[in-house]
Design a protein around this motif. Structure first.
Motif, mmCIF file in Angstrom:
data_model
loop_
_atom_site.group_PDB
_atom_site.id
_atom_site.type_symbol
_atom_site.label_atom_id
_atom_site.label_comp_id
_atom_site.label_asym_id
_atom_site.label_seq_id
_atom_site.Cartn_x
_atom_site.Cartn_y
_atom_site.Cartn_z
ATOM 1 N N GLY A 1 0.928 -4.318 -2.901
ATOM 2 C CA GLY A 1 1.474 -5.650 -2.681
ATOM 3 C C GLY A 1 2.027 -6.309 -3.926
ATOM 4 O O GLY A 1 2.601 -7.392 -3.854
ATOM 5 N N GLU A 2 1.851 -5.674 -5.068
ATOM 6 C CA GLU A 2 2.319 -6.275 -6.323
ATOM 7 C C GLU A 2 3.320 -5.390 -7.072
ATOM 8 O O GLU A 2 3.664 -5.669 -8.208
ATOM 9 C CB GLU A 2 1.124 -6.575 -7.221
ATOM 10 N N VAL A 3 3.777 -4.330 -6.413
ATOM 11 C CA VAL A 3 4.713 -3.387 -7.032
ATOM 12 C C VAL A 3 6.107 -3.613 -6.441
ATOM 13 O O VAL A 3 6.267 -3.721 -5.231
ATOM 14 C CB VAL A 3 4.249 -1.932 -6.793
ATOM 15 N N THR A 4 7.106 -3.684 -7.330
ATOM 16 C CA THR A 4 8.493 -3.881 -6.877
ATOM 17 C C THR A 4 9.380 -2.678 -7.169
ATOM 18 O O THR A 4 10.530 -2.661 -6.758
ATOM 19 C CB THR A 4 9.118 -5.127 -7.531
ATOM 20 N N GLY A 5 8.861 -1.698 -7.884
ATOM 21 C CA GLY A 5 9.643 -0.507 -8.183
ATOM 22 C C GLY A 5 8.761 0.641 -8.631
ATOM 23 O O GLY A 5 7.755 0.427 -9.311
ATOM 24 N N VAL A 6 9.145 1.856 -8.208
ATOM 25 C CA VAL A 6 8.437 3.081 -8.594
ATOM 26 C C VAL A 6 9.498 4.098 -8.978
ATOM 27 O O VAL A 6 10.525 4.229 -8.295
ATOM 28 C CB VAL A 6 7.567 3.627 -7.441
ATOM 29 N N PHE A 7 9.248 4.815 -10.057
ATOM 30 C CA PHE A 7 10.195 5.824 -10.530
ATOM 31 C C PHE A 7 9.421 7.081 -10.899
ATOM 32 O O PHE A 7 8.446 7.009 -11.641
ATOM 33 C CB PHE A 7 10.956 5.305 -11.757
ATOM 34 N N PHE A 8 9.837 8.227 -10.355
ATOM 35 C CA PHE A 8 9.224 9.508 -10.692
ATOM 36 C C PHE A 8 10.118 10.236 -11.683
ATOM 37 O O PHE A 8 11.289 10.486 -11.401
ATOM 38 C CB PHE A 8 9.073 10.403 -9.457
ATOM 39 N N GLY A 9 9.555 10.601 -12.836
ATOM 40 C CA GLY A 9 10.231 11.453 -13.801
ATOM 41 C C GLY A 9 9.575 12.829 -13.793
ATOM 42 O O GLY A 9 8.709 13.111 -12.961
ATOM 43 N N HIS A 10 9.957 13.681 -14.718
ATOM 44 C CA HIS A 10 9.414 15.030 -14.762
ATOM 45 C C HIS A 10 7.889 15.030 -14.906
ATOM 46 O O HIS A 10 7.188 15.725 -14.182
ATOM 47 C CB HIS A 10 10.045 15.838 -15.898
ATOM 48 N N ASP A 11 7.384 14.232 -15.856
ATOM 49 C CA ASP A 11 5.942 14.229 -16.102
ATOM 50 C C ASP A 11 5.359 12.827 -16.182
ATOM 51 O O ASP A 11 4.334 12.602 -16.819
ATOM 52 C CB ASP A 11 5.628 15.002 -17.377
ATOM 53 N N PHE A 12 6.013 11.873 -15.520
ATOM 54 C CA PHE A 12 5.518 10.501 -15.548
ATOM 55 C C PHE A 12 5.912 9.751 -14.276
ATOM 56 O O PHE A 12 6.805 10.162 -13.545
ATOM 57 C CB PHE A 12 6.028 9.745 -16.779
ATOM 58 N N SER B 1 6.777 5.685 -13.491
ATOM 59 C CA SER B 1 6.931 4.318 -13.989
ATOM 60 C C SER B 1 6.743 3.370 -12.817
ATOM 61 O O SER B 1 7.264 3.607 -11.727
ATOM 62 C CB SER B 1 8.328 4.102 -14.581
ATOM 63 N N VAL B 2 5.986 2.304 -13.057
ATOM 64 C CA VAL B 2 5.713 1.319 -12.020
ATOM 65 C C VAL B 2 6.133 -0.052 -12.538
ATOM 66 O O VAL B 2 5.750 -0.445 -13.643
ATOM 67 C CB VAL B 2 4.213 1.323 -11.637
ATOM 68 N N THR B 3 6.899 -0.764 -11.717
ATOM 69 C CA THR B 3 7.348 -2.111 -12.056
ATOM 70 C C THR B 3 6.585 -3.102 -11.189
ATOM 71 O O THR B 3 6.508 -2.944 -9.973
ATOM 72 C CB THR B 3 8.863 -2.255 -11.834
ATOM 73 N N LYS B 4 6.026 -4.110 -11.835
ATOM 74 C CA LYS B 4 5.198 -5.098 -11.138
ATOM 75 C C LYS B 4 6.023 -6.303 -10.715
ATOM 76 O O LYS B 4 7.078 -6.598 -11.277
ATOM 77 C CB LYS B 4 4.035 -5.537 -12.016
ATOM 78 N N ASP B 5 5.506 -7.013 -9.734
ATOM 79 C CA ASP B 5 6.072 -8.271 -9.284
ATOM 80 C C ASP B 5 5.933 -9.301 -10.405
ATOM 81 O O ASP B 5 5.015 -9.207 -11.223
ATOM 82 C CB ASP B 5 5.304 -8.724 -8.037
ATOM 83 N N GLN B 6 6.808 -10.296 -10.438
ATOM 84 C CA GLN B 6 6.760 -11.313 -11.497
ATOM 85 C C GLN B 6 5.414 -12.006 -11.615
ATOM 86 O O GLN B 6 4.949 -12.289 -12.704
ATOM 87 C CB GLN B 6 7.833 -12.382 -11.265
ATOM 88 N N GLY B 7 4.768 -12.291 -10.500
ATOM 89 C CA GLY B 7 3.499 -13.019 -10.536
ATOM 90 C C GLY B 7 2.289 -12.151 -10.824
ATOM 91 O O GLY B 7 1.203 -12.667 -11.081
#
Length: 192
Positions: free
Chosen positions: A49-60, A62-68
């Protein structure tokens, strides 16, 4: 299993390193819960409920959180979701590994390359693959080639790079400068 975290230039995004391969090839960017329906892992991260973006790389991942949201609260939840996924060896995508290869989103502008510029396009793509993408991946993101026409290179920022406060500087001063230096026909780089 241990999951290391790293900050990125984007304060809204953290890079999570599970000490194993995430994507066998390519990358995958999930900008919404609807995009995440292709991946049980991405879905589970959005379900916090607090994540606005997810990115899959080769070995990682990345998670982007909501502003609040605060990382102090969200980070343990993300680590728990990642641990559950990787320890259970659940599939990354519904329907097989081909779902993981990065493809342009339907609403992403893809500029048709002028066939007369094939050599220039090859030079641009080689520089992106060998010099730019590895550096951007180090910051938890990726950059995708979207076209070249009339001296303008069109790129799409993904993962931690999308929405990063320093993205414009990276694009204009870093990437544009490098491409102009090695490919004199490049006059500008634009984000799509």
């Amino acid at each position: 299993m241990y999951i290391e975290t790293e900050t990125t230039p984007n304060p809204a995004t953290l890079k999570f390193l599970p000490q194993r391969q995430v994507m066998p090839q390519g990358t995958r960017d999930f900008a919404s819960p609807e995009d995440a329906e292709a991946s049980p892992l991405a879905q589970a991260l959005f379900d916090t409920g607090e994540v606005t973006g997810v990115f899959f790389g080769h070995d990682f991942v990345s998670v982007t959180k909501d502003q609040g949201a605060q990382w102090t609260d969200l980070k343990p939840q993300v680590v728990a979701v990642l641990l559950d996924h990787f320890v259970s060896e659940a599939p990354l995508f519904h329907g097989g590994s081909a779902a993981g290869i990065a493809v342009p989103a339907e609403d992403t502008l893809v500029v048709e390359d002028d066939p007369a510029n094939a050599e220039i396009v090859d030079q641009i793509k080689e520089l992106l693959e060998t010099r730019i993408r590895p550096a951007v991946a180090g910051d938890g993101g990726d950059i995708a080639y979207r076209g070249y026409r009339d001296g303008i290179v069109h790129l799409q920022l993904q993962g931690a790079c999308d929405g990063c406060p320093s993205a414009t500087a990276t694009l204009k001063h870093g990437i544009e400068g490098l491409l102009k230096h090695y490919v004199p026909e490049v006059v500008e780089v634009r984000a799509t």
